[in-house]
Write a protein that holds these residues in place. Structure first.
Motif, PDB file in Angstrom:
ATOM      1  N   ASP A  73       0.812  -1.015  -0.233  1.00  0.00           N
ATOM      2  CA  ASP A  73       0.016   0.086  -0.673  1.00  0.00           C
ATOM      3  C   ASP A  73       0.775   1.302   0.235  1.00  0.00           C
ATOM      4  N   ASN A  74       1.867   1.052  -0.787  1.00  0.00           N
ATOM      5  CA  ASN A  74       2.827   2.264  -1.033  1.00  0.00           C
ATOM      6  C   ASN A  74       3.535   2.726  -0.186  1.00  0.00           C
ATOM      7  N   VAL A  75       3.543   1.735   1.200  1.00  0.00           N
ATOM      8  CA  VAL A  75       4.222   1.839   2.695  1.00  0.00           C
ATOM      9  C   VAL A  75       6.380   0.594   2.685  1.00  0.00           C
ATOM     10  N   TRP A  76       6.439   1.290   2.209  1.00  0.00           N
ATOM     11  CA  TRP A  76       7.711   0.458   2.815  1.00  0.00           C
ATOM     12  C   TRP A  76       7.912   0.162   3.891  1.00  0.00           C
ATOM     13  N   THR A  77       7.996  -1.364   4.436  1.00  0.00           N
ATOM     14  CA  THR A  77       8.833  -1.553   6.218  1.00  0.00           C
ATOM     15  C   THR A  77      10.035  -2.117   5.907  1.00  0.00           C
ATOM     16  N   PHE A  78      11.472  -1.675   6.659  1.00  0.00           N
ATOM     17  CA  PHE A  78      12.697  -2.096   7.107  1.00  0.00           C
ATOM     18  C   PHE A  78      12.561  -2.811   7.927  1.00  0.00           C
ATOM     19  N   ILE A  79      13.494  -3.771   8.573  1.00  0.00           N
ATOM     20  CA  ILE A  79      14.157  -3.775   9.621  1.00  0.00           C
ATOM     21  C   ILE A  79      15.403  -4.456   9.352  1.00  0.00           C
ATOM     22  N   VAL A  80      16.510  -3.868  10.177  1.00  0.00           N
ATOM     23  CA  VAL A  80      17.954  -3.401   9.774  1.00  0.00           C
ATOM     24  C   VAL A  80      18.777  -3.548  10.794  1.00  0.00           C
ATOM     25  N   GLN A  81      19.260  -5.303  11.074  1.00  0.00           N
ATOM     26  CA  GLN A  81      19.982  -5.548  12.178  1.00  0.00           C
ATOM     27  C   GLN A  81      21.098  -5.066  12.241  1.00  0.00           C
ATOM     28  N   ASP A  82      21.903  -4.921  13.492  1.00  0.00           N
ATOM     29  CA  ASP A  82      23.381  -4.282  13.516  1.00  0.00           C
ATOM     30  C   ASP A  82      23.400  -2.947  12.983  1.00  0.00           C
ATOM     31  N   ALA A  83      22.622  -2.028  13.525  1.00  0.00           N
ATOM     32  CA  ALA A  83      22.661  -0.942  12.567  1.00  0.00           C
ATOM     33  C   ALA A  83      23.402   0.050  13.368  1.00  0.00           C
ATOM     34  N   THR A  84      23.995   0.832  12.185  1.00  0.00           N
ATOM     35  CA  THR A  84      24.746   2.166  12.773  1.00  0.00           C
ATOM     36  C   THR A  84      24.375   3.421  12.330  1.00  0.00           C
ATOM     37  N   PHE A  85      24.240   4.794  13.480  1.00  0.00           N
ATOM     38  CA  PHE A  85      23.294   5.426  12.523  1.00  0.00           C
ATOM     39  C   PHE A  85      24.554   6.865  12.969  1.00  0.00           C
ATOM     40  N   LYS A  86      24.464   7.420  11.607  1.00  0.00           N
ATOM     41  CA  LYS A  86      26.755   8.416  11.295  1.00  0.00           C
ATOM     42  C   LYS A  86      25.101   9.818  11.079  1.00  0.00           C
ATOM     43  N   TYR A  87      25.820  10.518  11.912  1.00  0.00           N
ATOM     44  CA  TYR A  87      25.533  12.047  11.698  1.00  0.00           C
ATOM     45  C   TYR A  87      26.352  13.050  11.834  1.00  0.00           C
ATOM     46  N   ASP A  88      27.149  13.605  10.354  1.00  0.00           N
ATOM     47  CA  ASP A  88      28.818  14.854  11.083  1.00  0.00           C
ATOM     48  C   ASP A  88      28.708  13.480  11.850  1.00  0.00           C
ATOM     49  N   GLU A  89      29.960  13.892  12.809  1.00  0.00           N
ATOM     50  CA  GLU A  89      30.710  13.861  13.517  1.00  0.00           C
ATOM     51  C   GLU A  89      30.255  12.252  14.211  1.00  0.00           C
ATOM     52  N   MET A  90      28.714  12.382  14.748  1.00  0.00           N
ATOM     53  CA  MET A  90      28.337  11.145  15.907  1.00  0.00           C
ATOM     54  C   MET A  90      27.838  10.372  15.739  1.00  0.00           C
ATOM     55  N   GLN A  91      28.013   8.813  15.850  1.00  0.00           N
ATOM     56  CA  GLN A  91      27.533   7.220  15.820  1.00  0.00           C
ATOM     57  C   GLN A  91      27.460   6.657  16.593  1.00  0.00           C
ATOM     58  N   GLU A  92      26.052   6.129  16.171  1.00  0.00           N
ATOM     59  CA  GLU A  92      25.171   4.820  17.700  1.00  0.00           C
ATOM     60  C   GLU A  92      24.835   3.860  16.698  1.00  0.00           C
ATOM     61  N   ASN A  93      24.965   2.830  17.886  1.00  0.00           N
ATOM     62  CA  ASN A  93      25.091   1.265  17.423  1.00  0.00           C
ATOM     63  C   ASN A  93      23.634   1.035  17.868  1.00  0.00           C
ATOM     64  N   VAL A  94      23.155   0.342  17.119  1.00  0.00           N
ATOM     65  CA  VAL A  94      21.518   0.144  17.490  1.00  0.00           C
ATOM     66  C   VAL A  94      21.384  -1.643  17.174  1.00  0.00           C
ATOM     67  N   GLY A  95      20.387  -2.511  17.892  1.00  0.00           N
ATOM     68  CA  GLY A  95      20.904  -3.701  17.882  1.00  0.00           C
ATOM     69  C   GLY A  95      19.496  -4.070  16.249  1.00  0.00           C
ATOM     70  N   GLN A  96      18.404  -3.600  16.529  1.00  0.00           N
ATOM     71  CA  GLN A  96      16.944  -3.918  15.397  1.00  0.00           C
ATOM     72  C   GLN A  96      16.818  -2.616  15.206  1.00  0.00           C
ATOM     73  N   VAL A  97      16.348  -2.010  14.226  1.00  0.00           N
ATOM     74  CA  VAL A  97      15.325  -0.664  14.280  1.00  0.00           C
ATOM     75  C   VAL A  97      14.790  -1.374  13.024  1.00  0.00           C
ATOM     76  N   LYS A  98      13.399  -0.833  13.105  1.00  0.00           N
ATOM     77  CA  LYS A  98      12.046  -0.676  11.973  1.00  0.00           C
ATOM     78  C   LYS A  98      11.954   0.277  11.880  1.00  0.00           C
ATOM     79  N   ILE A  99      12.205   0.490  10.170  1.00  0.00           N
ATOM     80  CA  ILE A  99      12.233   1.927   9.480  1.00  0.00           C
ATOM     81  C   ILE A  99      10.808   2.089   8.331  1.00  0.00           C
TER      82      ILE A  99
END
Length: 106
Positions: free
Chosen positions: A70-96
């Motif tokens: 229905d025009n909606v994407w769902t992603f489940i990412v494991q061992d995700a790393t978020f990078k923003y500028d100089e910061m980095q955050e690790n997450v076990g699992q994220v749903k986008i």
């Protein structure tokens, strides 16, 4: 303007829903007014994210599951790393959950 009800499942959206349910149960608010508040919440969140958020983030990880319905994407990412500028955050699992913004202007 059309909106998605995605943000109702966020922490603030769930708190708002619980509060409105309690107010309806106690007779403080009518169910119709509670629905109008939720619809306005959806519109306000969409407008605020569109106009006020200019940041970009890079996400890397293992794509566990993805689906398009229905025009909606769902992603489940494991061992995700978020990078923003100089910061980095690790997450076990994220749903986008992502929707086509062109659908909002229809």
């Amino acid at each position: 303007m059309a909106t998605f009800e995605l943000y109702r499942r966020s922490t603030i959206g769930m708190c708002l829903t619980e509060t409105l349910d309690e107010m309806v149960s106690n007779g403080v608010l009518s169910p119709e007014l509670a629905i109008q508040v939720l619809v306005q919440f959806d519109k306000s969140m969409t407008e605020a994210l569109d106009s006020q958020v200019k940041s970009k983030v890079t996400i890397k990880g293992h794509l566990h599951t993805y689906r398009f319905c229905d025009n909606v994407w769902t992603f489940i990412v494991q061992d995700a790393t978020f990078k923003y500028d100089e910061m980095q955050e690790n997450v076990g699992q994220v749903k986008i959950v992502a929707c086509d913004s062109k659908l909002l202007s229809q």
